[in-house]
Design a protein around this motif. Structure first.
Motif, PDB file in Angstrom:
ATOM      1  N   GLY A  24       0.839  -1.161  -0.125  1.00 31.79           N
ATOM      2  CA  GLY A  24       0.125   0.585  -0.144  1.00 31.79           C
ATOM      3  C   GLY A  24       0.772   1.476   0.004  1.00 31.79           C
ATOM      4  O   GLY A  24       2.084   1.276  -0.224  1.00 31.79           O
ATOM      5  N   ASP A  25      -0.103   2.189  -0.562  1.00 33.90           N
ATOM      6  CA  ASP A  25       0.938   3.855  -1.070  1.00 33.90           C
ATOM      7  C   ASP A  25       0.871   3.932   1.091  1.00 33.90           C
ATOM      8  O   ASP A  25       0.011   3.848   1.848  1.00 33.90           O
ATOM      9  CB  ASP A  25      -0.309   4.372  -1.555  1.00 33.90           C
ATOM     10  CG  ASP A  25       0.505   5.606  -1.876  1.00 33.90           C
ATOM     11  OD1 ASP A  25       0.735   6.970  -0.872  1.00 33.90           O
ATOM     12  OD2 ASP A  25       1.058   6.426  -2.807  1.00 33.90           O
ATOM     13  N   ASP A  26       2.378   4.738   1.929  1.00 33.61           N
ATOM     14  CA  ASP A  26       2.452   5.122   2.506  1.00 33.61           C
ATOM     15  C   ASP A  26       1.560   6.200   3.378  1.00 33.61           C
ATOM     16  O   ASP A  26       1.670   5.800   4.041  1.00 33.61           O
ATOM     17  CB  ASP A  26       3.956   5.246   2.537  1.00 33.61           C
ATOM     18  CG  ASP A  26       4.732   4.592   3.511  1.00 33.61           C
ATOM     19  OD1 ASP A  26       4.564   3.634   3.821  1.00 33.61           O
ATOM     20  OD2 ASP A  26       6.014   4.189   3.122  1.00 33.61           O
ATOM     21  N   ASP A  27       1.311   7.463   2.086  1.00 29.71           N
ATOM     22  CA  ASP A  27       0.332   8.795   2.413  1.00 29.71           C
ATOM     23  C   ASP A  27      -0.894   7.937   2.574  1.00 29.71           C
ATOM     24  O   ASP A  27      -1.322   8.502   2.731  1.00 29.71           O
ATOM     25  CB  ASP A  27       0.966   9.228   1.184  1.00 29.71           C
ATOM     26  CG  ASP A  27       2.223   9.996   1.227  1.00 29.71           C
ATOM     27  OD1 ASP A  27       2.637  10.144   2.621  1.00 29.71           O
ATOM     28  OD2 ASP A  27       2.327  10.135   0.446  1.00 29.71           O
ATOM     29  N   ARG A  29      -3.015   7.060  -0.401  1.00 34.34           N
ATOM     30  CA  ARG A  29      -3.246   8.104  -1.051  1.00 34.34           C
ATOM     31  C   ARG A  29      -4.862   6.580  -1.634  1.00 34.34           C
ATOM     32  O   ARG A  29      -3.742   5.169  -1.608  1.00 34.34           O
ATOM     33  CB  ARG A  29      -2.676   8.004  -2.017  1.00 34.34           C
ATOM     34  CG  ARG A  29      -1.681   9.537  -2.033  1.00 34.34           C
ATOM     35  CD  ARG A  29      -1.309  10.396  -3.083  1.00 34.34           C
ATOM     36  NE  ARG A  29      -0.370   9.838  -3.029  1.00 34.34           N
ATOM     37  CZ  ARG A  29       1.293   9.475  -3.103  1.00 34.34           C
ATOM     38  NH1 ARG A  29       0.794  10.450  -1.926  1.00 34.34           N
ATOM     39  NH2 ARG A  29       1.847   9.481  -3.001  1.00 34.34           N
ATOM     40  N   LEU A  31      -5.182   3.347  -3.997  1.00 38.03           N
ATOM     41  CA  LEU A  31      -4.215   1.944  -4.508  1.00 38.03           C
ATOM     42  C   LEU A  31      -5.875   1.692  -6.370  1.00 38.03           C
ATOM     43  O   LEU A  31      -7.075   0.887  -5.293  1.00 38.03           O
ATOM     44  CB  LEU A  31      -4.261   1.330  -3.690  1.00 38.03           C
ATOM     45  CG  LEU A  31      -3.333   1.940  -2.713  1.00 38.03           C
ATOM     46  CD1 LEU A  31      -2.897   0.264  -1.462  1.00 38.03           C
ATOM     47  CD2 LEU A  31      -2.023   1.922  -3.076  1.00 38.03           C
ATOM     48  N   ARG A 138      -8.799   2.859  -0.656  1.00 42.82           N
ATOM     49  CA  ARG A 138      -7.268   4.557   0.156  1.00 42.82           C
ATOM     50  C   ARG A 138      -7.632   3.515   1.787  1.00 42.82           C
ATOM     51  O   ARG A 138      -8.548   3.254   2.244  1.00 42.82           O
ATOM     52  CB  ARG A 138      -8.897   6.119   0.343  1.00 42.82           C
ATOM     53  CG  ARG A 138      -8.062   6.645   1.756  1.00 42.82           C
ATOM     54  CD  ARG A 138      -8.498   8.047   1.201  1.00 42.82           C
ATOM     55  NE  ARG A 138      -8.306   8.311   0.213  1.00 42.82           N
ATOM     56  CZ  ARG A 138      -7.106   9.738  -0.184  1.00 42.82           C
ATOM     57  NH1 ARG A 138      -6.231   9.146   0.854  1.00 42.82           N
ATOM     58  NH2 ARG A 138      -7.438  10.144  -1.162  1.00 42.82           N
ATOM     59  N   HIS A 146       2.121   2.175   8.292  1.00 43.10           N
ATOM     60  CA  HIS A 146       3.749   2.855   8.362  1.00 43.10           C
ATOM     61  C   HIS A 146       4.328   1.595   9.274  1.00 43.10           C
ATOM     62  O   HIS A 146       5.512   1.645   8.971  1.00 43.10           O
ATOM     63  CB  HIS A 146       3.574   4.268   9.498  1.00 43.10           C
ATOM     64  CG  HIS A 146       3.079   5.187   8.600  1.00 43.10           C
ATOM     65  ND1 HIS A 146       3.127   6.538   8.796  1.00 43.10           N
ATOM     66  CD2 HIS A 146       2.792   5.515   7.061  1.00 43.10           C
ATOM     67  CE1 HIS A 146       2.803   7.025   7.451  1.00 43.10           C
ATOM     68  NE2 HIS A 146       2.802   6.282   6.355  1.00 43.10           N
ATOM     69  N   ARG A 149       4.749  -1.507   7.422  1.00 43.11           N
ATOM     70  CA  ARG A 149       6.112  -1.080   6.268  1.00 43.11           C
ATOM     71  C   ARG A 149       7.931  -1.192   6.943  1.00 43.11           C
ATOM     72  O   ARG A 149       8.909  -1.590   6.613  1.00 43.11           O
ATOM     73  CB  ARG A 149       5.162  -0.144   5.267  1.00 43.11           C
ATOM     74  CG  ARG A 149       4.918  -0.569   4.457  1.00 43.11           C
ATOM     75  CD  ARG A 149       4.288   0.454   3.595  1.00 43.11           C
ATOM     76  NE  ARG A 149       5.304   1.422   3.395  1.00 43.11           N
ATOM     77  CZ  ARG A 149       5.344   1.002   1.658  1.00 43.11           C
ATOM     78  NH1 ARG A 149       4.965  -0.287   0.971  1.00 43.11           N
ATOM     79  NH2 ARG A 149       6.432   1.903   1.200  1.00 43.11           N
ATOM     80  N   GLU A 181       9.162  -1.139  -3.762  1.00 39.89           N
ATOM     81  CA  GLU A 181       7.751  -1.283  -3.430  1.00 39.89           C
ATOM     82  C   GLU A 181       7.668  -0.651  -1.953  1.00 39.89           C
ATOM     83  O   GLU A 181       6.683  -0.038  -1.562  1.00 39.89           O
ATOM     84  CB  GLU A 181       6.711  -1.410  -4.232  1.00 39.89           C
ATOM     85  CG  GLU A 181       6.953  -1.753  -5.467  1.00 39.89           C
ATOM     86  CD  GLU A 181       6.013  -2.522  -6.156  1.00 39.89           C
ATOM     87  OE1 GLU A 181       4.737  -2.419  -5.415  1.00 39.89           O
ATOM     88  OE2 GLU A 181       5.734  -3.364  -7.031  1.00 39.89           O
ATOM     89  N   SER A 183       9.929   1.085  -0.226  1.00 36.08           N
ATOM     90  CA  SER A 183      10.637   1.624   0.287  1.00 36.08           C
ATOM     91  C   SER A 183      12.034   1.995   0.541  1.00 36.08           C
ATOM     92  O   SER A 183      11.891   3.091   1.600  1.00 36.08           O
ATOM     93  CB  SER A 183      10.277   3.130   0.286  1.00 36.08           C
ATOM     94  OG  SER A 183       8.854   3.620  -0.315  1.00 36.08           O
TER      95      SER A 183
END
Length: 236
Positions: A24-27, A29, A31, A138, A146, A149, A181, A183
């Motif tokens: 998933g997106d860290d922010d 946002r 997907l 979202r 967080h 990850r 992905e 990061s």
């Protein structure tokens, strides 16, 4: 698979859900549910079923194991694999076409049902707003995302050695070429660490044996079936 390293909000995620979650997106946002790797999700489910002895590798085929499957997503994958004899030669049917799309949808639906994500309404024909298949997700609990990850990055960056649950996830990320992905601060180092874990290093002896004997071969076979089907299909 459970681990003390996961957030309390995500402790009960199955391995395929965990794969989709950590990608998933860290922010938080949106997907796209259409871009998640169906083959990797199926492979993750098979790994969990095999490790739980709910699915058995019988050489040229998969068979039902002695342990009952209680999770509905894992049960759906297991039943689909053995429904027509479980032949490994038919493995591509589990990761392509309608069944692959269903795997993506079912996995994402589970994240929504758990309250970890929500479907983003999309405008249809410019005026109607509604949740549709293929709509974005979202992340609701960004702190939990967080946390999880970060736990995976700690292993990829060499700060910690993985326990069984994190090791299995790293093996999947390595074979699925998804390490970047997460990061990591040093992508090259992270790739080497992931490859080492997928080879059975930096883990306990028992986990190493499972990875070498069962996990890496299974994930490799599933993704190879997907690649072979894609290549064949591209010729027509």
């Amino acid at each position: 698979m459970r681990s003390e390293r996961w957030s309390s909000r995500t402790a009960d995620l199955t391995l395929p859900e965990r794969v989709a979650w950590v990608l998933g997106d860290d922010d938080g946002r949106p997907l796209s549910t259409l871009t998640e790797p169906a083959g990797l999700l199926v492979a993750a489910a098979m790994v969990e079923l095999l490790l739980d002895a709910s699915l058995l590798d019988a050489g040229t085929a998969y068979r039902r194991g002695p342990v009952e499957v209680t999770d509905p997503l894992l049960r759906w994958v297991g039943e689909g694999l053995v429904a027509h004899g479980g032949a490994k030669a038919d493995l591509q049917h589990a990761v392509t076409g309608p069944r692959g799309a269903q795997m993506i949808r079912r996995t994402m639906d589970r994240l929504v049902e758990r309250g970890l994500a929500a479907r983003e309404p999309r405008r249809v024909f410019g005026y109607l707003t509604m949740p549709v298949f293929g709509s974005a997700l979202r992340v609701h609990d960004v702190d939990a995302l967080h946390h999880d990850r970060t736990a995976v990055r700690a292993v990829l960056e060499g700060d910690e050695d993985p326990d069984e649950a994190v090791a299995m996830l790293v093996v999947l990320l390595h074979h699925g070429r998804r390490v970047r992905e997460l990061s990591p601060s040093d992508p090259a180092l992270a790739a080497r660490r992931a490859r080492a874990v997928a080879d059975g290093r930096h883990v306990s002896l028992g986990v190493a044996q499972d990875i070498r004997r069962l996990v890496s071969p299974t994930v490799g076979a599933v993704l190879a079936a997907l690649t072979a089907t894609t290549v064949i299909g591209s010729d027509h």
